[in-house]
Design a protein around this motif. Sequence first.
Motif, PDB file in Angstrom:
ATOM      1  N   ILE A   3       1.171  -1.406  -0.233  1.00 26.82           N
ATOM      2  CA  ILE A   3      -0.323   0.075   0.072  1.00 26.82           C
ATOM      3  C   ILE A   3       0.561   1.515   0.196  1.00 26.82           C
ATOM      4  CG2 ILE A   3      -0.848   0.753   2.344  1.00 26.82           C
ATOM      5  CD1 ILE A   3      -3.257  -0.026   1.407  1.00 26.82           C
ATOM      6  N   LEU A  30      -5.120  -6.065  -4.036  1.00 28.18           N
ATOM      7  CA  LEU A  30      -3.970  -5.632  -3.823  1.00 28.18           C
ATOM      8  C   LEU A  30      -3.636  -4.469  -4.056  1.00 28.18           C
ATOM      9  CD1 LEU A  30      -1.585  -8.152  -3.422  1.00 28.18           C
ATOM     10  CD2 LEU A  30      -2.875  -7.662  -1.576  1.00 28.18           C
ATOM     11  N   VAL A 197       0.694 -14.326  -1.384  1.00 27.81           N
ATOM     12  CA  VAL A 197       0.404 -13.174  -1.666  1.00 27.81           C
ATOM     13  C   VAL A 197       1.291 -12.603  -0.883  1.00 27.81           C
ATOM     14  CG1 VAL A 197      -0.804 -11.246  -0.389  1.00 27.81           C
ATOM     15  CG2 VAL A 197      -1.793 -12.706  -2.330  1.00 27.81           C
TER      16      VAL A 197
ATOM     17  N   CYS B 155       4.274   0.997   5.739  1.00 26.11           N
ATOM     18  CA  CYS B 155       2.628   0.531   5.285  1.00 26.11           C
ATOM     19  C   CYS B 155       1.946   0.578   6.372  1.00 26.11           C
ATOM     20  CB  CYS B 155       3.417  -0.916   4.812  1.00 26.11           C
ATOM     21  SG  CYS B 155       4.830  -1.197   3.394  1.00 26.11           S
ATOM     22  N   ALA B 158       0.776   3.885   5.605  1.00 31.44           N
ATOM     23  CA  ALA B 158      -0.390   3.719   4.249  1.00 31.44           C
ATOM     24  C   ALA B 158      -1.518   3.491   5.016  1.00 31.44           C
ATOM     25  CB  ALA B 158       0.372   3.442   3.426  1.00 31.44           C
ATOM     26  N   TYR B 159      -2.005   1.709   5.008  1.00 32.23           N
ATOM     27  CA  TYR B 159      -2.754   1.395   5.415  1.00 32.23           C
ATOM     28  C   TYR B 159      -4.108   1.897   5.858  1.00 32.23           C
ATOM     29  CZ  TYR B 159      -5.657  -2.894   6.256  1.00 32.23           C
ATOM     30  OH  TYR B 159      -6.677  -3.873   6.424  1.00 32.23           O
ATOM     31  N   THR B 162      -6.642   4.480   4.970  1.00 38.12           N
ATOM     32  CA  THR B 162      -7.553   3.850   4.048  1.00 38.12           C
ATOM     33  C   THR B 162      -8.278   3.571   4.317  1.00 38.12           C
ATOM     34  OG1 THR B 162      -6.407   1.550   3.887  1.00 38.12           O
ATOM     35  CG2 THR B 162      -5.490   3.047   2.385  1.00 38.12           C
ATOM     36  N   HIS B 164      -9.455   0.812   3.969  1.00 33.73           N
ATOM     37  CA  HIS B 164      -9.594  -0.711   4.719  1.00 33.73           C
ATOM     38  C   HIS B 164      -9.646  -1.234   6.008  1.00 33.73           C
ATOM     39  CE1 HIS B 164      -8.072  -1.881   0.606  1.00 33.73           C
ATOM     40  NE2 HIS B 164      -7.779  -1.788   0.809  1.00 33.73           N
ATOM     41  N   ILE B 174      -8.645 -10.866   5.861  1.00 33.11           N
ATOM     42  CA  ILE B 174      -7.543 -12.003   5.342  1.00 33.11           C
ATOM     43  C   ILE B 174      -7.835 -11.841   3.780  1.00 33.11           C
ATOM     44  CG2 ILE B 174      -8.754 -14.039   5.321  1.00 33.11           C
ATOM     45  CD1 ILE B 174      -6.348 -15.423   6.821  1.00 33.11           C
ATOM     46  N   GLN B 175      -9.653 -11.805   2.724  1.00 30.32           N
ATOM     47  CA  GLN B 175      -9.718 -12.348   1.741  1.00 30.32           C
ATOM     48  C   GLN B 175      -9.326 -10.897   0.849  1.00 30.32           C
ATOM     49  OE1 GLN B 175     -11.607 -11.435   4.112  1.00 30.32           O
ATOM     50  NE2 GLN B 175     -13.172  -9.466   3.872  1.00 30.32           N
ATOM     51  N   ASP B 176      -8.693  -9.812   1.880  1.00 28.82           N
ATOM     52  CA  ASP B 176      -7.991  -8.811   0.706  1.00 28.82           C
ATOM     53  C   ASP B 176      -7.104  -8.271   0.972  1.00 28.82           C
ATOM     54  OD1 ASP B 176      -8.644  -7.108   3.050  1.00 28.82           O
ATOM     55  OD2 ASP B 176     -10.760  -6.731   2.413  1.00 28.82           O
ATOM     56  N   VAL B 177      -6.363  -6.864   1.002  1.00 32.33           N
ATOM     57  CA  VAL B 177      -5.213  -6.108   1.422  1.00 32.33           C
ATOM     58  C   VAL B 177      -4.338  -7.544   2.953  1.00 32.33           C
ATOM     59  CG1 VAL B 177      -5.122  -4.484  -0.596  1.00 32.33           C
ATOM     60  CG2 VAL B 177      -5.543  -4.150   2.068  1.00 32.33           C
ATOM     61  N   ALA B 179      -4.254  -9.798   3.663  1.00 28.31           N
ATOM     62  CA  ALA B 179      -3.682 -10.834   2.932  1.00 28.31           C
ATOM     63  C   ALA B 179      -2.128 -10.971   3.023  1.00 28.31           C
ATOM     64  CB  ALA B 179      -3.870 -11.756   2.124  1.00 28.31           C
ATOM     65  N   SER B 180      -1.454  -9.649   2.794  1.00 22.08           N
ATOM     66  CA  SER B 180      -0.486  -9.373   2.110  1.00 22.08           C
ATOM     67  C   SER B 180       0.376  -8.898   4.021  1.00 22.08           C
ATOM     68  CB  SER B 180      -0.076  -7.914   1.288  1.00 22.08           C
ATOM     69  OG  SER B 180      -0.202  -7.199   2.086  1.00 22.08           O
ATOM     70  N   PHE B 181      -0.582  -9.086   5.096  1.00 19.98           N
ATOM     71  CA  PHE B 181       0.446  -9.414   6.377  1.00 19.98           C
ATOM     72  C   PHE B 181       0.299 -10.249   7.300  1.00 19.98           C
ATOM     73  CE2 PHE B 181      -2.238  -4.713   6.314  1.00 19.98           C
ATOM     74  CZ  PHE B 181      -1.782  -4.186   6.446  1.00 19.98           C
ATOM     75  N   ILE B 182      -0.037 -11.294   6.247  1.00 25.34           N
ATOM     76  CA  ILE B 182      -0.214 -13.657   7.342  1.00 25.34           C
ATOM     77  C   ILE B 182       0.564 -13.896   6.804  1.00 25.34           C
ATOM     78  CG2 ILE B 182      -1.500 -14.679   7.684  1.00 25.34           C
ATOM     79  CD1 ILE B 182      -3.875 -12.730   7.241  1.00 25.34           C
TER      80      ILE B 182
END
Lengths: 214, 214
Positions: A3, A30, A197, B155, B158-159, B162, B164, B174-177, B179-182
Amino acid sequence: MLIAYLNTLKNKNIFLCSQSKPRRNLLEQLGLQLNIYPSSFEEDLDKSLYKDPKDYVKDTCQGKVNDVLKKFQQENINWDIAIFCDTIIVLNDKIIEKPENEQQAADFLRTFKNNTQYVHTACFVLFNDKQNNKVIERHVIDTCKVIFGDIPEECIIAYSKTDHFKGKCGGYGIQDVGASFIEKIEGQHSTVIGLPVYSLCKILVDNIKELNWQ
Amino acid sequence: MLIAYLNTLKNKNIFLCSQSKPRRNLLEQLGLQLNIYPSSFEEDLDKSLYKDPKDYVKDTCQGKVNDVLKKFQQENINWDIAIFCDTIIVLNDKIIEKPENEQQAADFLRTFKNNTQYVHTACFVLFNDKQNNKVIERHVIDTCKVIFGDIPEECIIAYSKTDHFKGKCGGYGIQDVGASFIEKIEGQHSTVIGLPVYSLCKILVDNIKELNWQ
């Protein structure tokens, strides 16, 4: 993760070299804007030559990379990042890919139920370092353990008569009705969808920083 | 799993008693046709009274059940199945729900990174057994272990700027952005989204058979 870098990435030509809709969805969620450019690599490597299935999925993905890089040159395509993936399932030491028909989709589910499988996804990311006139290649082979629950025979029959299995490794999608078969996973669920991802974002962020892209 | 029973379920009035869009998506992906009827239960139980957070999430979900069942009677609603859920995160023995603002969303992510959390989702399923004039209640409290990777501070900032994080338990999906943290999960990924699909389908199939619904 991406992001903080979406503005930088907006100015880059990003290619997803796969025709998989679920992979595309993962990347678009993303916030990435993509060009779709599937490889025409045959995906017909001789499985019997591989002791470790991770080498098989890696070599298949590398085949896609080589195919597309050649075409990028031939067609003089302006690219900055190219993403490639390949996914296989390993169950009882056997490599499983897409079911060919209804019968095979049902047979797959019968071997999956009450059983544990390993989904391996290879992901190659190429960066076009135009400043230094070189291509940087990064890759990861990520594995997710998937434990199926019991599936009544009437559900296997009914499922295999739908379109759900078509075009999917193992004939199921964890992102749709396939979720109802899966008791538990250990790993990244996106690896089961076909694109890890977390691993991909790590590669992207690390290399954007290293390349000093603004 | 439900696929063999979709025809039976088409003739039933199914209520999802939640206003969560991701929960609705999960059920619609299974092929269910839903009525949406959120509860107005306050969700303000005193956390300090609970030793085990699973009892807290269970009681909150039970509160939603009681609230809606009363209204079904008052409004004379014709229902066959009603589904209720509640989700909490437990991190370092503390219960975490939705972040209230940008600042809290960022603080959550700072405590999540390089750390392991447990997502507990309570799911109650009620069956209206009209033939025997009784309500059958089934429930499950499913837990998924979620291991976050490192998240660079830029990050997190920035997150949190938003939309989100809004309306989501823990401020991520977990189904959107998210997921990139996990880095890894252990369990059902749908439990992290807010509705354990495997567990729910098992309850539905078992009880449809038991009730002999055609």
